[in-house]
Design a protein around this motif. Structure first.
Motif, mmCIF file in Angstrom:
data_model
loop_
_atom_site.group_PDB
_atom_site.id
_atom_site.type_symbol
_atom_site.label_atom_id
_atom_site.label_comp_id
_atom_site.label_asym_id
_atom_site.label_seq_id
_atom_site.Cartn_x
_atom_site.Cartn_y
_atom_site.Cartn_z
ATOM 1 N N GLU A 170 53.897 -51.097 48.714
ATOM 2 C CA GLU A 170 54.234 -50.633 50.064
ATOM 3 C C GLU A 170 54.823 -51.757 50.916
ATOM 4 O O GLU A 170 54.836 -51.663 52.132
ATOM 5 C CB GLU A 170 53.040 -49.947 50.707
ATOM 6 N N LEU B 28 45.526 -54.130 52.922
ATOM 7 C CA LEU B 28 46.433 -55.276 53.128
ATOM 8 C C LEU B 28 46.674 -55.551 54.604
ATOM 9 O O LEU B 28 46.869 -56.703 54.991
ATOM 10 C CB LEU B 28 47.754 -55.039 52.389
ATOM 11 N N MET C 11 61.554 -50.652 33.902
ATOM 12 C CA MET C 11 61.961 -50.655 32.497
ATOM 13 C C MET C 11 63.469 -50.465 32.333
ATOM 14 O O MET C 11 64.010 -50.705 31.267
ATOM 15 C CB MET C 11 61.268 -49.513 31.737
ATOM 16 N N ASP D 244 60.218 -49.737 43.551
ATOM 17 C CA ASP D 244 58.930 -49.294 43.010
ATOM 18 C C ASP D 244 59.140 -47.878 42.471
ATOM 19 O O ASP D 244 59.986 -47.131 42.970
ATOM 20 C CB ASP D 244 57.842 -49.294 44.087
ATOM 21 N N ILE D 245 58.335 -47.530 41.494
ATOM 22 C CA ILE D 245 58.480 -46.189 40.911
ATOM 23 C C ILE D 245 57.741 -45.144 41.749
ATOM 24 O O ILE D 245 57.989 -43.945 41.611
ATOM 25 C CB ILE D 245 57.993 -46.191 39.435
ATOM 26 N N SER D 246 56.838 -45.622 42.633
ATOM 27 C CA SER D 246 56.071 -44.692 43.457
ATOM 28 C C SER D 246 56.823 -44.398 44.755
ATOM 29 O O SER D 246 57.047 -45.288 45.574
ATOM 30 C CB SER D 246 54.691 -45.277 43.775
ATOM 31 N N ARG E 35 45.781 -49.255 49.780
ATOM 32 C CA ARG E 35 46.399 -50.581 49.785
ATOM 33 C C ARG E 35 46.942 -50.928 51.170
ATOM 34 O O ARG E 35 46.786 -52.044 51.641
ATOM 35 C CB ARG E 35 47.495 -50.647 48.731
ATOM 36 N N ALA F 126 52.201 -56.750 38.597
ATOM 37 C CA ALA F 126 52.955 -55.594 38.117
ATOM 38 C C ALA F 126 53.395 -55.785 36.678
ATOM 39 O O ALA F 126 53.290 -56.875 36.106
ATOM 40 C CB ALA F 126 54.154 -55.352 39.027
ATOM 41 N N LEU F 127 53.887 -54.704 36.164
ATOM 42 C CA LEU F 127 54.462 -54.658 34.824
ATOM 43 C C LEU F 127 55.504 -55.762 34.655
ATOM 44 O O LEU F 127 56.273 -56.020 35.576
ATOM 45 C CB LEU F 127 55.172 -53.313 34.767
ATOM 46 N N ASP G 86 51.866 -45.465 41.508
ATOM 47 C CA ASP G 86 50.617 -45.337 42.255
ATOM 48 C C ASP G 86 50.628 -44.086 43.133
ATOM 49 O O ASP G 86 51.636 -43.737 43.747
ATOM 50 C CB ASP G 86 50.395 -46.595 43.106
ATOM 51 N N CYS H 53 54.783 -59.176 41.383
ATOM 52 C CA CYS H 53 53.435 -59.433 41.896
ATOM 53 C C CYS H 53 52.487 -58.346 41.387
ATOM 54 O O CYS H 53 52.650 -57.167 41.751
ATOM 55 C CB CYS H 53 53.546 -59.426 43.420
ATOM 56 N N GLY I 270 62.700 -46.572 41.691
ATOM 57 C CA GLY I 270 63.336 -46.833 40.403
ATOM 58 C C GLY I 270 62.325 -47.383 39.420
ATOM 59 O O GLY I 270 61.161 -47.628 39.777
HETATM 60 C C1 LIG Z 1 49.221 -53.285 41.524
HETATM 61 S S1 LIG Z 1 50.599 -52.570 42.324
HETATM 62 C C2 LIG Z 1 51.378 -54.011 43.038
HETATM 63 C C3 LIG Z 1 52.247 -53.693 44.214
HETATM 64 C C4 LIG Z 1 52.747 -54.917 45.016
HETATM 65 N N1 LIG Z 1 53.546 -55.789 44.218
HETATM 66 C C5 LIG Z 1 51.537 -55.643 45.584
HETATM 67 O O1 LIG Z 1 51.161 -56.674 45.036
HETATM 68 O O2 LIG Z 1 50.988 -55.178 46.587
HETATM 69 C C6 LIG Z 1 51.669 -52.124 40.994
HETATM 70 C C7 LIG Z 1 52.893 -51.318 41.447
HETATM 71 O O3 LIG Z 1 53.728 -51.085 40.309
HETATM 72 C C8 LIG Z 1 54.315 -49.796 40.464
HETATM 73 N N2 LIG Z 1 54.809 -49.406 39.124
HETATM 74 C C9 LIG Z 1 54.079 -49.025 38.036
HETATM 75 N N3 LIG Z 1 54.911 -48.788 36.994
HETATM 76 C C10 LIG Z 1 56.185 -49.037 37.426
HETATM 77 C C11 LIG Z 1 57.480 -48.967 36.827
HETATM 78 N N4 LIG Z 1 57.633 -48.601 35.549
HETATM 79 N N5 LIG Z 1 58.561 -49.279 37.570
HETATM 80 C C12 LIG Z 1 58.423 -49.640 38.874
HETATM 81 N N6 LIG Z 1 57.220 -49.730 39.498
HETATM 82 C C13 LIG Z 1 56.122 -49.438 38.787
HETATM 83 C C14 LIG Z 1 53.200 -48.955 41.041
HETATM 84 O O4 LIG Z 1 53.679 -47.779 41.671
HETATM 85 C C15 LIG Z 1 52.563 -49.959 42.024
HETATM 86 O O5 LIG Z 1 53.117 -49.836 43.318
#
Ligand SMILES: C[S@@+](CC[C@H](N)C(=O)[O-])C[C@H]1O[C@@H](n2cnc3c(N)ncnc32)[C@H](O)[C@@H]1O
Ligand SMILES: [Zn+2]
Length: 277
Positions: free
Chosen positions: A95, A61, A147, A118-120, A57, A164-165, A49, A162, A144
């Motif tokens: 965050e 939040l 995957m 998180d990757i961001s 966010r 997320a992927l 993100d 939550c 990190g």
């Molecule tokens: C919809 S947000 C949810 C964040 C948090 N769990 C929440 O509910 O507030 C999805 C998150 O997944 C992270 N993300 C996307 N691809 C990812 C990956 N391959 N590895 C780790 N994080 C990843 C994004 O940077 C983002 O912060």
């Protein structure tokens, strides 16, 4: 719990640096996190993100419209995890809205060590800021990739995933046998009224596949609350943190900009699993 992203050996912490036996090393940044994402694992310079999405966010939040979800996650962990020592990880923690709160509340009752990944980079920087602000200890944040998780096998008692992927093989690898896995997804009517403004034909959310090989579904919890967004800024912040932000046409976004307030349903499903052999 960390493993080296290059050679997969355990990382040892000494003098602000994580180091493996092959001498690959990773510093804790001045912001308080460690970067375990190798340059060749990135698809872009700043994956995940964007700064703008993260700030939206954070701003959304902090109004605590989603605090009822946080509370339900906390009660679920306390209900299903009875031991005193808890190793917990929030996978794609964003965050840290859930991570920091859950850690602080769980710490009142258990010896808990928490990892947020998180990757961001922008998300993790915000998570670290809050960790500092609330003087939280025993939370470790890293940049990190889900995957290819930079954690050792069978590290955690409980994992949270939550919005997320979902990377089944990696998640199962780092979860202990009989460990708890909590997955949060949008339920049928999540943000229905917002979607009505954006699209002529609203497609309701479907939870497609609940059965996961290697995980036994213990429980399924549906919760919702109608929230009242008081101004366009709040509406915009919510919109920016959703996938509709990418998908919507300009006309729809312009239409949304005319709104002065909006009542919208937050509708979540929590899937509670236990790792089985
Ligand atoms: C919809 S947000 C949810 C964040 C948090 N769990 C929440 O509910 O507030 C999805 C998150 O997944 C992270 N993300 C996307 N691809 C990812 C990956 N391959 N590895 C780790 N994080 C990843 C994004 O940077 C983002 O912060
Ligand atoms: Zn190494």
């Amino acid at each position: 719990m960390y493993r080296c992203p290059v050679c997969y050996q355990k990382l040892f912490f000494d003098n602000n640096v994580y180091r493996c036996i092959n001498n690959h090393n990773y510093d804790i940044s001045s912001k308080g996190y460690v970067n375990l994402l190798l340059a060749n694992q990135k698809h872009s310079i700043n994956p995940g993100d964007s700064k703008e999405m993260i700030l939206s966010r954070v701003n959304f939040l902090k109004l605590d419209y989603y605090s009822f979800l946080r509370e339900t996650i906390l009660n679920t962990i306390l209900k299903y995890f009875l031991n005193n020592n808890l190793l917990f990880a929030d996978l794609a923690c964003g965050e840290g809205y859930y991570t920091n709160y859950l850690h602080s509340q769980l710490s009142l009752k258990k010896n808990v060590i928490t990892y947020g990944i998180d990757i961001s980079k922008y998300a993790i920087i915000e998570a670290c800021k809050k960790k500092k602000e609330f003087h939280l200890e025993n939370i470790n944040y890293c940049v990190g990739n889900l995957m290819n998780l930079p954690f050792l096998d069978q590290s955690f008692d409980c994992l949270l995933n939550c919005f997320a992927l979902f990377e089944q093989k990696e998640f199962l690898r780092v979860l202990k046998d009989k460990g708890l896995f909590i997955r949060i997804l949008p339920d049928t009517y999540h943000l229905y009224e917002l979607k009505k403004y954006l699209y002529d034909n609203v497609i309701l959310n479907e939870t497609k596949e609940k059965n996961v090989l290697g995980l036994k579904l213990l429980d399924e919890i549906h919760i919702h609350q109608d929230i009242f967004l008081k101004n366009y800024q709040e509406i915009y912040n919510l919109f920016t943190m959703t996938p509709y932000y990418y998908k919507s046409k300009k006309e729809s976004i312009d239409k949304l900009a005319k709104l002065k307030s909006l009542q919208v349903r937050a509708d979540f499903i929590l899937l509670i699993y236990q790792k089985c052999l």
